[in-house]
Design a protein around this motif. Structure first.
Motif, PDB file in Angstrom:
ATOM      1  N   GLY A 157      68.435 -13.234 -46.653  1.00  0.00           N
ATOM      2  CA  GLY A 157      68.326 -11.840 -47.051  1.00  0.00           C
ATOM      3  C   GLY A 157      68.472 -10.915 -45.859  1.00  0.00           C
ATOM      4  O   GLY A 157      69.079  -9.844 -45.952  1.00  0.00           O
ATOM      5  N   PHE A 158      67.942 -11.336 -44.725  1.00  0.00           N
ATOM      6  CA  PHE A 158      68.079 -10.568 -43.483  1.00  0.00           C
ATOM      7  C   PHE A 158      69.554 -10.451 -43.100  1.00  0.00           C
ATOM      8  O   PHE A 158      70.033  -9.378 -42.736  1.00  0.00           O
ATOM      9  CB  PHE A 158      67.286 -11.263 -42.375  1.00  0.00           C
ATOM     10  CG  PHE A 158      67.416 -10.623 -41.023  1.00  0.00           C
ATOM     11  CD1 PHE A 158      66.655  -9.523 -40.676  1.00  0.00           C
ATOM     12  CD2 PHE A 158      68.308 -11.130 -40.080  1.00  0.00           C
ATOM     13  CE1 PHE A 158      66.771  -8.931 -39.423  1.00  0.00           C
ATOM     14  CE2 PHE A 158      68.435 -10.555 -38.825  1.00  0.00           C
ATOM     15  CZ  PHE A 158      67.666  -9.445 -38.498  1.00  0.00           C
ATOM     16  N   VAL A 159      70.276 -11.557 -43.212  1.00  0.00           N
ATOM     17  CA  VAL A 159      71.708 -11.564 -42.878  1.00  0.00           C
ATOM     18  C   VAL A 159      72.472 -10.594 -43.776  1.00  0.00           C
ATOM     19  O   VAL A 159      73.278  -9.781 -43.300  1.00  0.00           O
ATOM     20  CB  VAL A 159      72.287 -12.985 -43.007  1.00  0.00           C
ATOM     21  CG1 VAL A 159      73.814 -12.964 -42.855  1.00  0.00           C
ATOM     22  CG2 VAL A 159      71.678 -13.921 -41.961  1.00  0.00           C
ATOM     23  N   GLN A 160      72.221 -10.663 -45.085  1.00  0.00           N
ATOM     24  CA  GLN A 160      72.930  -9.802 -46.028  1.00  0.00           C
ATOM     25  C   GLN A 160      72.603  -8.329 -45.797  1.00  0.00           C
ATOM     26  O   GLN A 160      73.479  -7.462 -45.874  1.00  0.00           O
ATOM     27  CB  GLN A 160      72.572 -10.193 -47.472  1.00  0.00           C
ATOM     28  CG  GLN A 160      72.970 -11.604 -47.860  1.00  0.00           C
ATOM     29  CD  GLN A 160      74.458 -11.850 -47.742  1.00  0.00           C
ATOM     30  OE1 GLN A 160      75.275 -10.957 -48.022  1.00  0.00           O
ATOM     31  NE2 GLN A 160      74.840 -13.046 -47.331  1.00  0.00           N
ATOM     32  N   LEU A 161      71.337  -8.029 -45.497  1.00  0.00           N
ATOM     33  CA  LEU A 161      70.931  -6.650 -45.260  1.00  0.00           C
ATOM     34  C   LEU A 161      71.622  -6.073 -44.034  1.00  0.00           C
ATOM     35  O   LEU A 161      72.145  -4.952 -44.065  1.00  0.00           O
ATOM     36  CB  LEU A 161      69.415  -6.583 -45.076  1.00  0.00           C
ATOM     37  CG  LEU A 161      68.839  -5.191 -44.747  1.00  0.00           C
ATOM     38  CD1 LEU A 161      69.068  -4.230 -45.905  1.00  0.00           C
ATOM     39  CD2 LEU A 161      67.355  -5.286 -44.415  1.00  0.00           C
ATOM     40  N   ILE A 162      71.648  -6.828 -42.950  1.00  0.00           N
ATOM     41  CA  ILE A 162      72.279  -6.341 -41.717  1.00  0.00           C
ATOM     42  C   ILE A 162      73.772  -6.126 -41.926  1.00  0.00           C
ATOM     43  O   ILE A 162      74.334  -5.104 -41.507  1.00  0.00           O
ATOM     44  CB  ILE A 162      72.039  -7.341 -40.557  1.00  0.00           C
ATOM     45  CG1 ILE A 162      70.553  -7.409 -40.217  1.00  0.00           C
ATOM     46  CG2 ILE A 162      72.839  -6.936 -39.330  1.00  0.00           C
ATOM     47  CD1 ILE A 162      69.918  -6.095 -39.825  1.00  0.00           C
ATOM     48  N   PRO A 167      78.141  -2.426 -40.898  1.00  0.00           N
ATOM     49  CA  PRO A 167      79.455  -3.088 -40.983  1.00  0.00           C
ATOM     50  C   PRO A 167      80.028  -3.451 -39.617  1.00  0.00           C
ATOM     51  O   PRO A 167      80.786  -4.420 -39.501  1.00  0.00           O
ATOM     52  CB  PRO A 167      80.324  -2.040 -41.681  1.00  0.00           C
ATOM     53  CG  PRO A 167      79.363  -1.174 -42.433  1.00  0.00           C
ATOM     54  CD  PRO A 167      78.136  -1.130 -41.580  1.00  0.00           C
ATOM     55  N   LYS A 168      79.660  -2.695 -38.575  1.00  0.00           N
ATOM     56  CA  LYS A 168      80.155  -2.985 -37.224  1.00  0.00           C
ATOM     57  C   LYS A 168      79.134  -3.746 -36.378  1.00  0.00           C
ATOM     58  O   LYS A 168      79.374  -4.010 -35.200  1.00  0.00           O
ATOM     59  CB  LYS A 168      80.526  -1.676 -36.513  1.00  0.00           C
ATOM     60  CG  LYS A 168      81.682  -0.936 -37.179  1.00  0.00           C
ATOM     61  CD  LYS A 168      82.020   0.338 -36.414  1.00  0.00           C
ATOM     62  CE  LYS A 168      83.177   1.079 -37.079  1.00  0.00           C
ATOM     63  NZ  LYS A 168      83.515   2.335 -36.348  1.00  0.00           N
ATOM     64  N   GLY A 169      77.998  -4.097 -36.973  1.00  0.00           N
ATOM     65  CA  GLY A 169      76.988  -4.853 -36.255  1.00  0.00           C
ATOM     66  C   GLY A 169      75.934  -3.979 -35.599  1.00  0.00           C
ATOM     67  O   GLY A 169      76.085  -2.757 -35.494  1.00  0.00           O
ATOM     68  N   VAL A 170      74.838  -4.616 -35.158  1.00  0.00           N
ATOM     69  CA  VAL A 170      73.742  -3.938 -34.460  1.00  0.00           C
ATOM     70  C   VAL A 170      73.929  -4.131 -32.961  1.00  0.00           C
ATOM     71  O   VAL A 170      74.124  -5.261 -32.493  1.00  0.00           O
ATOM     72  CB  VAL A 170      72.374  -4.508 -34.885  1.00  0.00           C
ATOM     73  CG1 VAL A 170      71.231  -3.833 -34.119  1.00  0.00           C
ATOM     74  CG2 VAL A 170      72.172  -4.358 -36.386  1.00  0.00           C
ATOM     75  N   GLU A 171      73.874  -3.039 -32.219  1.00  0.00           N
ATOM     76  CA  GLU A 171      74.073  -3.130 -30.773  1.00  0.00           C
ATOM     77  C   GLU A 171      72.815  -3.682 -30.105  1.00  0.00           C
ATOM     78  O   GLU A 171      71.734  -3.103 -30.212  1.00  0.00           O
ATOM     79  CB  GLU A 171      74.413  -1.763 -30.197  1.00  0.00           C
ATOM     80  CG  GLU A 171      74.806  -1.808 -28.730  1.00  0.00           C
ATOM     81  CD  GLU A 171      75.314  -0.473 -28.208  1.00  0.00           C
ATOM     82  OE1 GLU A 171      76.529  -0.267 -28.181  1.00  0.00           O
ATOM     83  OE2 GLU A 171      74.462   0.365 -27.852  1.00  0.00           O
ATOM     84  N   GLY A 195      75.006 -10.016 -39.064  1.00  0.00           N
ATOM     85  CA  GLY A 195      73.757 -10.556 -39.573  1.00  0.00           C
ATOM     86  C   GLY A 195      73.434 -11.952 -39.077  1.00  0.00           C
ATOM     87  O   GLY A 195      72.303 -12.229 -38.656  1.00  0.00           O
ATOM     88  N   ALA A 196      74.414 -12.859 -39.122  1.00  0.00           N
ATOM     89  CA  ALA A 196      74.173 -14.240 -38.719  1.00  0.00           C
ATOM     90  C   ALA A 196      73.822 -14.334 -37.232  1.00  0.00           C
ATOM     91  O   ALA A 196      72.932 -15.097 -36.837  1.00  0.00           O
ATOM     92  CB  ALA A 196      75.398 -15.092 -39.032  1.00  0.00           C
TER      93      ALA A 196
END
Length: 313
Positions: A157-162, A167-171, A195-196
């Motif tokens: 669920g964490f992966v899907q939420l992120i 869409p471009k990822g978390v810095e 997410g992964a």
């Protein structure tokens, strides 16, 4: 005569304005529900219902704490199939509605504490022994803090939420190369993680500082998500984001409560997030206990005092 006509026109105008206002509210509510269901359906296509923690029914006798504030017990579960899992991540999310503040306390899973009815064990075993309710009782007994809600999050669920929210990822500034037991390889340096890869980052603990580093990275990731997720556009996406994660989360929170708290979490003008780790520095030893392995034998009174000072200051 003209004054009478003017008053009649004003009286006729108010029902029209009220009707338009009600229609707008209905449209917003309908759109939010549509977005929520769209998110739910999106996740249901990917989820393995047999392995879904969200299907388990738990009892939870929670309440607001002695300060009148709301605490959420956030647990990360790595259960596979029908096996009983210890809680891989234990966080207390403290929410003060008046101040609009969030404070997050991470309790290290190897903290050696008294579990009601079971003697002394690592705190993460409370989840396997009695679900979130026994974890609530354990935290109440050791730290004198009531918890009103719980949320058990499946890692997928964490992966899907992120992936949905970013869409471009978390810095994130990755401090070292990481790969062991996280199913991905991370190279050092400032980069955007999907997410992964962000999940791998917050789960990695196979280095010299072990679980201490993992807890530090989890808190770092929460702050990064807060800083990069805020703003009106994200708040507009909240119903869908909650819908995306809902099939992966077992919680006693209503969707409306989740929306309300999430809105404050993302708002630009409602304060920042502060974090605490238990055990605090110089409050524990690291003996080996037969049947438990290496544990963190904590000074309960010292850590209880630090927790209450943290959430009330």
């Amino acid at each position: 005569m003209r004054a009478d006509k003017h008053q009649k026109k004003k009286k006729r105008r108010w029902p029209s304005i009220l009707l338009v206002f009600l229609l707008l509210i209905g449209a917003v509510a309908g759109y939010a529900y549509f977005q929520f269901k769209q998110g739910v359906n999106q996740s249901l296509k990917k989820i393995n219902k047999d392995n879904n923690e969200a299907n388990v029914v738990y009892t939870f006798e929670g309440q607001k704490d002695q300060y009148g504030d709301t605490n959420v017990l956030l647990l990360g579960s790595d259960a596979r199939g029908k096996e009983k899992s210890r809680a891989d991540t234990i966080m207390l999310v403290h929410y003060n509605e008046d101040k609009g503040t969030y404070k997050i306390t991470s309790i290290m899973r190897d903290s050696y504490v008294t579990i009601p009815g079971h003697g002394k064990h690592k705190i993460n075993s409370a989840f396997a022994l009695g679900g979130p309710e026994l974890m609530r009782q354990t935290i109440k007994q050791n730290f004198d803090l009531d918890l009103q809600y719980y949320a058990i999050a499946d890692f997928q669920g964490f992966v899907q939420l992120i992936d949905e929210a970013f869409p471009k990822g978390v810095e994130i500034d990755v401090e070292k190369k990481m790969s062991e037991n996280i199913d991905v390889t991370l190279e050092p340096g400032l980069q955007r993680l999907d997410g992964a890869h962000l999940l791998g980052y917050v789960r990695f603990r196979h280095d010299a500082i072990g679980d201490f580093g993992r807890v530090e990275r989890q808190q770092k990731a929460v702050k990064a998500i807060k800083d990069q997720l805020g703003g009106f556009q994200t708040i507009a996406k909240l119903p869908k984001l909650i819908g995306v994660v809902s099939p992966y989360v077992n919680t006693n929170m209503d969707t409306s409560d989740t929306l309300f708290m999430a809105k404050d979490f993302l708002s630009d003008n409602r304060g920042s997030i502060e974090t605490l780790r238990i055990p605090i520095e110089n409050s524990f030893t690291e003996p080996r206990i037969k049947g438990e392995g290496a544990v963190l034998d904590i000074d309960v009174e010292k850590n209880k005092k630090a927790l209450h000072q943290f959430i009330t200051q």
